[in-house]
Design an enzyme around this catalytic site. Structure first.
Site, PDB file in Angstrom:
ATOM      1  N   LYS A 272       0.849  -1.196   0.000  1.00 25.47           N
ATOM      2  CA  LYS A 272       0.000   0.000   0.000  1.00 25.47           C
ATOM      3  C   LYS A 272       0.886   1.248   0.000  1.00 25.47           C
ATOM      4  O   LYS A 272       2.010   1.210   0.499  1.00 25.47           O
ATOM      5  CB  LYS A 272      -0.871   0.032   1.268  1.00 25.47           C
ATOM      6  CG  LYS A 272      -2.036  -0.923   1.266  1.00 25.47           C
ATOM      7  CD  LYS A 272      -2.883  -0.741   2.520  1.00 25.47           C
ATOM      8  CE  LYS A 272      -4.026  -1.736   2.575  1.00 25.47           C
ATOM      9  NZ  LYS A 272      -5.030  -1.547   1.520  1.00 25.47           N
ATOM     10  N   ARG A 346     -10.375 -11.452   2.084  1.00 25.53           N
ATOM     11  CA  ARG A 346     -11.216 -12.537   1.539  1.00 25.53           C
ATOM     12  C   ARG A 346     -10.513 -13.883   1.658  1.00 25.53           C
ATOM     13  O   ARG A 346     -11.147 -14.920   1.805  1.00 25.53           O
ATOM     14  CB  ARG A 346     -11.603 -12.205   0.089  1.00 25.53           C
ATOM     15  CG  ARG A 346     -10.441 -12.105  -0.864  1.00 25.53           C
ATOM     16  CD  ARG A 346     -10.772 -11.330  -2.133  1.00 25.53           C
ATOM     17  NE  ARG A 346     -10.838  -9.879  -1.902  1.00 25.53           N
ATOM     18  CZ  ARG A 346     -11.149  -8.993  -2.837  1.00 25.53           C
ATOM     19  NH1 ARG A 346     -11.458  -9.383  -4.062  1.00 25.53           N
ATOM     20  NH2 ARG A 346     -11.169  -7.710  -2.556  1.00 25.53           N
TER      21      ARG A 346
HETATM   22  N1  BES Z   1      -8.224  -3.602   4.278  1.00 25.63           N
HETATM   23  C1  BES Z   1      -8.367  -3.221   2.927  1.00 25.63           C
HETATM   24  C2  BES Z   1      -9.672  -2.455   2.657  1.00 25.63           C
HETATM   25  C3  BES Z   1      -9.777  -1.100   3.283  1.00 25.63           C
HETATM   26  C4  BES Z   1      -9.378   0.020   2.590  1.00 25.63           C
HETATM   27  C5  BES Z   1     -10.347  -0.933   4.515  1.00 25.63           C
HETATM   28  C6  BES Z   1      -9.533   1.265   3.148  1.00 25.63           C
HETATM   29  C7  BES Z   1     -10.486   0.307   5.090  1.00 25.63           C
HETATM   30  C8  BES Z   1     -10.087   1.415   4.398  1.00 25.63           C
HETATM   31  C9  BES Z   1      -8.352  -4.443   2.039  1.00 25.63           C
HETATM   32  O1  BES Z   1      -7.564  -5.488   2.495  1.00 25.63           O
HETATM   33  C10 BES Z   1      -7.795  -4.022   0.713  1.00 25.63           C
HETATM   34  O2  BES Z   1      -6.663  -3.645   0.681  1.00 25.63           O
HETATM   35  N2  BES Z   1      -8.618  -4.080  -0.310  1.00 25.63           N
HETATM   36  C11 BES Z   1      -8.212  -3.675  -1.606  1.00 25.63           C
HETATM   37  C12 BES Z   1      -8.728  -4.692  -2.590  1.00 25.63           C
HETATM   38  C13 BES Z   1      -8.181  -4.546  -3.969  1.00 25.63           C
HETATM   39  C14 BES Z   1      -6.713  -4.871  -3.996  1.00 25.63           C
HETATM   40  C15 BES Z   1      -8.941  -5.462  -4.897  1.00 25.63           C
HETATM   41  C16 BES Z   1      -8.822  -2.304  -1.868  1.00 25.63           C
HETATM   42  O3  BES Z   1      -9.946  -2.055  -1.462  1.00 25.63           O
HETATM   43  O4  BES Z   1      -8.145  -1.482  -2.485  1.00 25.63           O
HETATM   44 MN    MN Z   2      -5.557  -5.304   1.885  1.00 27.55          MN
END
Ligand code: BES
Ligand code: MN
Ligand code: ZN
Length: 495
Positions: A272, A346
């Site tokens: 990230k 997931r």
């Molecule tokens: N934990 C994150 C989702 C999230 C993002 C929660 C912002 C709270 C605030 C999750 O694990 C994630 O990173 N999801 C990705 C999925 C994508 C790579 C398909 C996302 O939402 O960008």
């Molecule tokens: Mn994530």
């Protein structure tokens, strides 16, 4: 915060809080204090041109005749649309206003409070509950607290009808669950990691909850390659925790609550960006809500069989971390191509859901997860996103959300969303294509839920953390989901 109830006359000191309705009828407490102060309340209302709209304050400091305290009038709006949630907001707003004032006791004079279809005792209990919910602080890491910022207020004294004390008891237990969730969500990831989280769950034994903890070797043996793949880049070994509360009929299938517990989500090798990454300490919000809900249910001795299962991992980049392109095998036997290591929640839930169904044979499964950023695009911080194919279950959950203020909005989940996760080389891939990211994530989870099970997925990424104060929730971990799940169980599974 200590909460007491009394039917006796009002005390002579402290802050006396009197709700005022727009309809103009003044409560006994109002008339009493107005008399003792030689009409100070009437005069203040007139001089200020005060209109008792919901949440509107009028403060009369140290009026002659009632010692050196203060009277705080708070608007309650119109009687006809005053609800239990309004009562909670009223209590919360008062605490927000008084917490760092010099007052030590907030005396709520509630004899004038009334609402359609809710008895006065319950209404007073909800004022106290809202007040307590707003009093929450997470100060354990502050060694320096400015004097003006130190809460002097330590007591809430509710003066109302006789039924209030008993009506408060379940709310107090549910509140304990909410506080537990807020604590868990607020903890930094160097303190709360899979093993230390599991140890906190073990505390629920004191409430009569049976707690089982699975370590890495056991999960390996069970074939949980999906969950373990996420944790393999971390120094902190993964855990799976099951919390059982069997307060219902022997032999009745339990309701299962399953939570995503990523104690820190760096994204893994699909790292990230830096700004805001610290937020990912609360990527265990789903697991936090499940744990708090189990504490609430056990605390109030719910007459239902409920099991809470949480998958605990830390998602880190490392020489041992899984790569984009890797293929893992889940406990269900299905294989998954990992195209983005940041879509890890997931993967954790896939094995947690499957294990839960194999061990407990539940007929109803609700999972909670801070699963996608996309749900924030759709629903911001207003609603949790609900995904289910079961209309009856959707209705029950929406109703529980409306009753508690943990609001839900139903989102689409169709065959087309499932088609988005077809892989070229495995049974599925862990991300969809462009768009509908929350729905394709839900479709992914759906592949790990048996057809005979009634299942809903709640994406709470926008709800676990409050960016700003609301009447009953101070900025920070919200405890979202605890009241929702408790009410869902109470309304549908307690006979
Ligand atoms: N934990 C994150 C989702 C999230 C993002 C929660 C912002 C709270 C605030 C999750 O694990 C994630 O990173 N999801 C990705 C999925 C994508 C790579 C398909 C996302 O939402 O960008
Ligand atoms: Mn994530
Ligand atoms: Zn995540």
């Amino acid at each position: 915060m200590q909460v007491t109830f009394s039917t006796a006359a009002l005390p002579k000191t402290g802050a006396i809080i009197i709700p005022v309705f727009e309809d103009g009828k003044k409560s006994k407490a109002y008339q009493d204090i107005n008399g003792k102060t030689d009409g100070a309340l009437d005069r203040a209302i007139k001089a200020a041109g005060y209109k008792p709209k919901k949440g509107q304050f009028l403060e009369i400091i140290s009026p002659a005749g009632i010692g050196n305290g203060r009277v705080l009038l708070i608007g309650a709006g119109a009687t006809k649309d005053f609800s239990a949630l309004d009562a909670e907001a009223l209590g919360g707003r008062v605490i927000a206003r008084l917490q760092t004032s010099r007052e030590k006791i907030a005396v709520f004079a509630l004899d004038g409070l009334s609402a359609k279809k809710i008895d006065a005792g319950e209404l007073a209990a909800r004022v106290a509950h809202g007040a307590r919910m707003r009093s929450y602080r997470f100060d354990k890491y502050r060694t320096i607290v400015e004097k003006d910022d130190k809460p002097a207020l330590t007591k809430i004294a509710v003066h109302s009808s006789a039924g209030a004390k008993a009506a408060f008891t379940p709310h107090e237990k549910i509140g304990d669950g909410v506080f537990l969730t807020r604590d868990l969500v607020s903890e930094p990831a160097n303190v709360l990691y899979p093993d230390s989280f599991a140890k906190r769950c073990q505390k629920l034994v004191e409430l009569g909850v049976k707690v089982k903890v699975l370590g890495v070797p056991e999960m390996k043996k069970l074939g949980m390659g999906s969950l373990l793949g996420v944790g393999q880049g971390s120094e902190k070994p993964s855990r799976l925790v099951a919390m059982e509360w069997m307060g219902g009929k022997k032999g009745d299938a339990p309701v299962a609550l399953v939570g995503k517990g990523v104690t820190f989500d760096t994204g893994g090798i699909s790292l990230k960006p830096g700004p805001g990454m610290g937020d990912m300490k609360w990527d265990m919000g789903g697991a936090g809500a499940v744990t708090g809900a189990m504490a609430a249910l056990a605390g109030r001795k719910a007459k239902a069989n409920v099991v809470g299962v949480i998958g605990l991992v830390e998602n880190m980049p490392d020489g041992k971390a899984q790569r984009p392109g890797d293929v893992v095998k889940s406990m269900s036997g299905q294989t998954i191509e990992i195209l983005n290591t940041d879509a890890e929640g997931r993967l954790v839930l896939a094995d947690a859901l499957w294990w839960t169904q194999e061990i407990y044979k539940p007929e109803t499964v609700i999972d909670l997860a801070t699963l996608t950023g996309a749900i924030l695009v759709a629903l911001a911080h207003e609603f949790g996103g609900m995904f289910t194919k079961d209309d009856a279950l959707a209705k029950q959950l929406i109703a529980a959300g409306e009753a508690t203020g943990d609001k839900l909005w139903r989102m689409p989940l169709t065959k087309n969303h499932d088609d988005m996760i077809k892989s070229d080389i495995a049974d599925m891939q862990n991300i969809g294509g462009k768009g509908a990211g929350s729905s394709s994530a839900a479709a992914f989870l759906g592949r790990f839920v048996k057809d005979t099970v009634s299942w809903a997925h709640l994406d709470i990424a926008g709800m676990a953390w409050n960016e700003k104060d609301t009447p009953t929730i101070p900025k920070g971990g919200s405890g979202y989901g605890v009241r929702l799940l408790d009410e869902f169980v109470r309304a549908n599974f307690e006979g």
